[in-house]
Scaffold this motif. Structure first.
Motif, short mmCIF file in Angstrom:
data_model
loop_
_atom_site.label_atom_id
_atom_site.label_comp_id
_atom_site.label_asym_id
_atom_site.label_seq_id
_atom_site.Cartn_x
_atom_site.Cartn_y
_atom_site.Cartn_z
N ARG A 126 -1.21 3.73 2.47
CA ARG A 126 -0.35 2.58 2.73
C ARG A 126 0.43 2.32 1.45
NH1 ARG A 126 -5.55 0.26 2.77
NH2 ARG A 126 -5.56 0.04 5.03
N LYS A 127 1.38 1.39 1.51
CA LYS A 127 2.24 1.14 0.35
C LYS A 127 1.40 0.92 -0.91
CE LYS A 127 6.17 -1.84 -0.89
NZ LYS A 127 7.09 -0.87 -1.41
N GLY A 128 1.67 1.71 -1.92
CA GLY A 128 1.01 1.53 -3.21
C GLY A 128 -0.38 2.13 -3.30
N GLU A 129 -0.87 2.74 -2.20
CA GLU A 129 -2.23 3.31 -2.21
C GLU A 129 -2.14 4.79 -1.81
OE1 GLU A 129 -5.07 1.08 0.22
OE2 GLU A 129 -6.23 2.92 0.53
N LEU A 130 -2.43 5.67 -2.78
CA LEU A 130 -2.34 7.11 -2.50
C LEU A 130 -3.39 7.53 -1.46
CD1 LEU A 130 -1.90 8.57 -6.11
CD2 LEU A 130 -0.15 8.49 -4.29
N ALA A 131 -3.03 8.49 -0.62
CA ALA A 131 -4.00 9.04 0.34
C ALA A 131 -5.10 9.77 -0.42
CB ALA A 131 -3.31 9.98 1.31
N GLN A 132 -6.33 9.60 0.05
CA GLN A 132 -7.46 10.29 -0.60
C GLN A 132 -7.54 11.74 -0.15
OE1 GLN A 132 -10.80 7.91 0.57
NE2 GLN A 132 -10.04 6.14 -0.56
#
Ligand code: ZN
Length: 285
Positions: A241-247
């Motif tokens: 999501r915005k501002g959170e990199l995919a793991q």
């Protein structure tokens, strides 16, 4: 019980533009790609879209690396292998086509010219002239590889019609609408664009939707609602999501599977997808 609609989920793990610099979880080397592919398969992906990288992480068309990746994935699961022929900005047409020598069941086929505006090759042409498209399609037809025709704007559907008229592709015609690319020649990733593209599809077409960046999730949901299939993965979007990199790529697959199931739609298994897309056994040269 009524049979549920089946959704073919493609996981695009790596791509040819982004790298570990943008998201350290993006898989680049064969072992990482195979592991990510297996995780995505376990979450419900039926197709893995593959870009090979060389030892330095640069895009390569080297069929030996593609074959190595295929072998590693095949030792874990029966997911459909779809190699890129778009490659990356460092590769010319003759280097892009060599991935077909690794004999994937499917391969991407870019349906028109774009001009790169981002990435390490910004300012260069992504050449896909009509004769080049026909060459890729002929090579795929010879081997029984199913083209995934990537359409970035409405005008590219004319190239789909051209391949159909010349019998270089066979039904069902598999079209992937790639929306929201920032390259010159692509259209924004909006639902309005998706709806108008869908209206222009030829008969006997099956469509898939790839939303780039922030349009990945909304367009995936829109596609589910209007009868299309879905592609997700770090090639297209490195954020959860915005501002959170995919793991991981699997995290992006798992989210669209959860949403699909809430809508009463079940992910297709690789074999169900093979039947839906009319895949054949590939004749390796
Ligand atoms: Zn790709």
């Amino acid at each position: 019980m009524e049979t549920k609609r089946r959704l073919i989920i493609t996981a695009a793990l790596t791509g040819g533009v982004l790298s570990k610099k943008e998201n350290p979880n993006l898989p680049e080397q064969p072992e990482e790609i195979a592991e990510a592919a297996y995780e995505c398969y376990n979450e419900g992906a039926a197709i893995i879209h593959i870009h090979a990288r060389d030892k330095d992480g640069k895009p390569t068309g080297d069929a030996r690396i593609y074959s190595h990746i295929h072998g590693l994935i095949r030792s874990k699961c029966n997911v459909i292998l779809q190699d890129t022929t778009g490659g990356g900005g460092n590769l010319g047409i003759d280097q892009r086509i060599t991935s077909l020598d690794a004999c994937p069941e499917m391969a991407s086929l870019n349906m028109g010219i774009l001009w790169r505006t981002i990435g390490p090759y910004a300012g260069t042409l992504f050449s896909n002239t009509r004769p080049e498209i026909e060459r890729f399609a002929s090579e795929m037809k010879k081997r029984g590889i199913k083209p995934e025709m990537e359409v970035y704007h409405h005008g590219m559907l004319r190239e789909v019609e051209n391949l159909i008229a010349k019998q270089l592709v066979e039904p069902p015609y598999y079209v992937n609408f790639v929306l929201g690319m920032r390259y010159q020649g692509a259209v924004p990733g909006t639902i309005d664009n998706l709806i108008t593209l869908k209206a222009m599809l030829p008969a006997d077409a099956v469509f898939n939707v790839t939303g780039i960046g922030p349009s990945e999730l909304p367009l995936a949901v829109a596609s589910m609602l209007i009868g299309g299939h879905v592609r997700v993965g770090m090639e297209d979007n490195i954020y959860y999501r915005k501002g959170e990199l995919a793991q991981s790529n699997a995290q992006l697959v798992a989210r669209v599977v959860r949403i699909a199931r809430e809508l009463g739609i079940e992910p297709a298994t690789p074999d169900e997808a093979r039947t839906m897309l009319g895949l054949k056994s590939v004749a390796c040269s």
